[in-house]
Design a protein around this motif. Structure first.
Motif, mmCIF file in Angstrom:
data_model
loop_
_atom_site.group_PDB
_atom_site.id
_atom_site.type_symbol
_atom_site.label_atom_id
_atom_site.label_comp_id
_atom_site.label_asym_id
_atom_site.label_seq_id
_atom_site.Cartn_x
_atom_site.Cartn_y
_atom_site.Cartn_z
ATOM 1 N N MET A 1 -29.626 3.127 40.939
ATOM 2 C CA MET A 1 -28.331 2.871 39.898
ATOM 3 C C MET A 1 -27.616 1.745 40.186
ATOM 4 O O MET A 1 -26.985 1.420 41.143
ATOM 5 C CB MET A 1 -27.490 4.271 40.089
ATOM 6 C CG MET A 1 -28.201 5.661 39.501
ATOM 7 S SD MET A 1 -26.934 7.011 39.603
ATOM 8 C CE MET A 1 -27.134 7.232 41.445
ATOM 9 N N ILE B 1 -18.899 2.886 32.327
ATOM 10 C CA ILE B 1 -19.475 1.706 32.910
ATOM 11 C C ILE B 1 -20.011 0.806 32.288
ATOM 12 O O ILE B 1 -19.760 -0.480 32.409
ATOM 13 C CB ILE B 1 -20.145 2.262 34.147
ATOM 14 C CG1 ILE B 1 -19.362 3.188 34.801
ATOM 15 C CG2 ILE B 1 -20.919 1.450 34.825
ATOM 16 C CD1 ILE B 1 -20.252 4.087 36.069
ATOM 17 N N CYS C 1 -30.445 -1.789 34.567
ATOM 18 C CA CYS C 1 -30.299 -0.474 35.317
ATOM 19 C C CYS C 1 -31.768 0.332 34.659
ATOM 20 O O CYS C 1 -31.574 0.225 33.353
ATOM 21 C CB CYS C 1 -29.153 0.413 35.330
ATOM 22 S SG CYS C 1 -29.099 1.869 36.095
ATOM 23 N N PRO D 1 -27.394 4.690 29.647
ATOM 24 C CA PRO D 1 -26.001 5.327 29.761
ATOM 25 C C PRO D 1 -25.669 6.071 28.420
ATOM 26 O O PRO D 1 -24.817 7.024 28.616
ATOM 27 C CB PRO D 1 -24.861 4.414 29.695
ATOM 28 C CG PRO D 1 -25.829 2.964 29.213
ATOM 29 C CD PRO D 1 -27.108 3.142 29.476
HETATM 30 FE FE1 SF4 Z 1 -24.565 3.022 36.146
HETATM 31 FE FE2 SF4 Z 1 -25.117 2.208 33.674
HETATM 32 FE FE3 SF4 Z 1 -27.164 2.885 35.513
HETATM 33 FE FE4 SF4 Z 1 -25.707 4.667 34.349
HETATM 34 S S1 SF4 Z 1 -26.920 3.369 33.387
HETATM 35 S S2 SF4 Z 1 -26.243 4.403 36.484
HETATM 36 S S3 SF4 Z 1 -23.661 3.774 34.558
HETATM 37 S S4 SF4 Z 1 -25.553 1.008 35.718
#
Ligand code: SF4
Ligand code: FAD
Length: 519
Positions: free
Chosen positions: A351, A434, A444, A448
């Motif tokens: 993450m 976030i 990532c 989200p």
């Molecule tokens: Fe964090 Fe965004 Fe990854 Fe979710 S998608 S774990 S909020 S960085």
């Protein structure tokens, strides 16, 4: 020996009340480095080093001032390893008529020292801590008769009482008490722009010795000392304050809640450890910020936002701590009993937001408020981690971690484990918060916006799972009503899928190892 003045590692102010009637001819100072303070809960290397380095510099000043000082070094032969043990042994030897100290910052330490004094039959004079704007008695008076406490009302009282950012007619400067509507912006896509360099203080000989000691004695503890540059003397803390007022305060409001990968410092003050160790007085910090506004060097929204953190939040959490302890530490309103994931101690998770927030925490002993509240704190709350485990982590990892400040922030503000005493609602949010405040989600493997599916963001899955698990108590909170109402949009299959994925997240299947083909 008349008075033995106890100075703890977070009481490094030669003008503290414990020194009021200090007579070098008949009094002495007592300080001790004890392993228990780094091990009763784990203390990270940066945190231990900040405390010990600041203590040793303060001790040197005491010797220079001609005061008799009894100082136990951590690795000295015979160091008993606890405050109580060390003090008991020294009382036998020194036989002072009385012990004097300023109010300590932790319930456990206060109890231990009081019991030691009682056992030795020596009176312990605990004096009010003038470092704070309000006394604990004043806060208790404010709290009396109120079913719930809210920072904002307390803060307004403090503004009026201390005449801070007020007009001559008793009104808030600019007509508003709170300018947050103008603060807290996300950065534009291209990033935060040029972040001013922070004040850094390369370790001198004393600090280098401490770093070597910490590396030896606490080799297994988390965190790194490679880039250690925190202020550990009053002169350094004042320099850091000046630099903040000149370079960062004007941008503080806008950048207050924003996050950017690889930019841990942004426009924050990085003054919490200096204030908590008592190298800096909050009055001088607040006065310098107000003066920057009055001399048109910083906008009102930034200055008000900054002053509210110190005159409002900092005083408020201390009041909560001392009026609620000792029971507060046991509170667990939502009966959360999950263990803290191991990767909180390494940052080893796919993450992106958590990896960065934990990474800077371990490297610097620092992460700013939104990383603490809306990344590490939020995740632990949604996961359902036992608040005591979360507390132990926050007390371990930050250079500013002292229990009076850390516990209400962790247990009350970030985990809602006091059931709403400190804040009016849990800070529950999905990964979309976030995503709005940072570019983390773009790098990532998770999405989200998704609550179920292989690449659903764990925050988002766990957010819905949190609402499902705690629907009944949350529905009673009118500030959560809208969020709880949205649960009605989920059909049974989706609820089952959310719960199943939340379970696999809790088992570490999703967040401990590389989860999807996108890696
Ligand atoms: Fe964090 Fe965004 Fe990854 Fe979710 S998608 S774990 S909020 S960085
Ligand atoms: P800035 O953002 O520049 O703020 C200026 C100052 O305001 C800080 O130096 C601090 O003294 C004060 N302040 C701001 N917010 C708070 C707050 N919520 N409570 C108390 N003071 C505040 N702060 C600590 O001092 N010690 C802790 O152990 C601690 N633990 C925390 C744990 C959690 C879960 C959370 C959410 C917050 C915690 N905080 C703690 C509050 C806050 O995050 C830090 O004070 C701040 O990030 C320190 O960085 P800074 O000096 O750059 O602060």
């Amino acid at each position: 020996l008349r008075n033995l003045v106890i100075v703890l590692g977070d009481q490094l102010d030669p003008d503290a009340s414990a020194f009021d009637d200090f007579d070098p001819a008949q009094d002495a100072v007592w300080m001790a480095e004890v392993a228990e303070e780094s091990t009763h809960v784990w203390s990270s290397k940066p945190r231990t080093a900040v405390f010990l380095a600041a203590m040793r510099h303060f001790a040197e000043d005491q010797r220079d001032a001609g005061h008799t000082l009894h100082y136990a070094e951590l690795d000295a032969r015979g160091n008993s390893g606890t405050f109580a043990g060390q003090l008991a042994a020294d009382l036998e030897k020194l036989k002072p008529e009385a012990l004097v100290m300023t109010e300590p910052g932790e319930w456990r330490v206060r109890e231990a020292l009081q019991q030691t004094a009682d056992a030795a039959g020596i009176p312990l004079d605990i004096r009010i801590d003038r470092h704070f704007f309000s006394t604990i008695a004043e806060f208790a008076e404010h709290a009396e008769g109120r079913a719930t406490l809210r920072m904002e009302y307390f803060y307004r009282e403090m503004r009026k009482r201390h005449g801070i950012l007020m007009t001559g007619r008793g009104q808030p400067v600019g007509g508003e008490w709170n300018y947050d509507a103008d603060n807290r912006k996300a950065f534009p896509k291209q990033g935060p722009g040029l972040v001013p360099p922070r004040a850094t203080f390369p370790p001198d000989e004393i600090t280098r010795e401490v770093i070597a000691l910490v590396e030896t004695e606490f080799a297994e503890h988390p965190g790194s000392l490679d880039t250690f540059a925190w202020p550990v003397t009053r002169a350094q803390a004042l320099e850091a304050l000046d630099l903040f007022i000149d370079e960062r305060l004007p941008g503080f409001g806008d950048a207050q809640d924003a996050m950017w990968p690889g930019e841990p410092w942004l426009w924050h003050a990085h003054l919490s450890s200096s204030m908590n160790l008592k190298l800096l007085h909050p009055r001088e910090v607040v006065a310098a910020a107000e003066e920057a506004y009055r001399s048109q060097r910083a906008p009102l929204a930034a200055v008000e936002g900054f002053i509210r953190q110190i005159l409002g939040w900092r005083e408020y959490v201390r009041g909560i701590y001392w009026t609620q302890m000792p029971g507060y530490i046991q509170r667990n309103a939502f009966e959360a009993f999950e263990p803290l994931p191991d990767w909180y101690w390494t940052g080893d998770t796919p993450m992106a937001c958590l990896r960065d927030a934990i990474g800077t925490t371990l490297e610097n002993g620092y992460a700013h408020h939104i990383q603490r509240l809306m990344v590490t704190g939020l995740y632990a709350m949604l996961l359902g981690v036992d608040p005591r485990e979360v507390h132990a982590w926050y007390l371990a990892v930050y250079v500013d971690a002292v229990e009076w400040a850390e516990l209400p922030n962790t247990l009350g503000m970030s985990q809602y484990a006091d059931g709403g005493l400190m804040g009016s609602k849990p800070y529950a949010a999905t990964g979309k918060y976030i995503d709005r405040m940072s570019p983390y989600c773009k790098t990532c493997p998770f999405d989200p916006a998704k609550r179920i599916g292989e690449d659903a963001c764990p925050f988002t899955t766990l957010y819905w799972d949190y609402l499902i698990r705690h629907e009944a108590p949350l529905a009673e909170n009118h500030r959560m009503a809208l969020q709880v109402k949205n649960l009605g949009r989920l059909d049974d299959d989706e609820i089952t899928a959310i719960r199943a994925r939340a379970d696999s997240i809790r088992h570490g299947d999703v967040t401990d190892s590389r989860p999807s083909s996108r890696w």
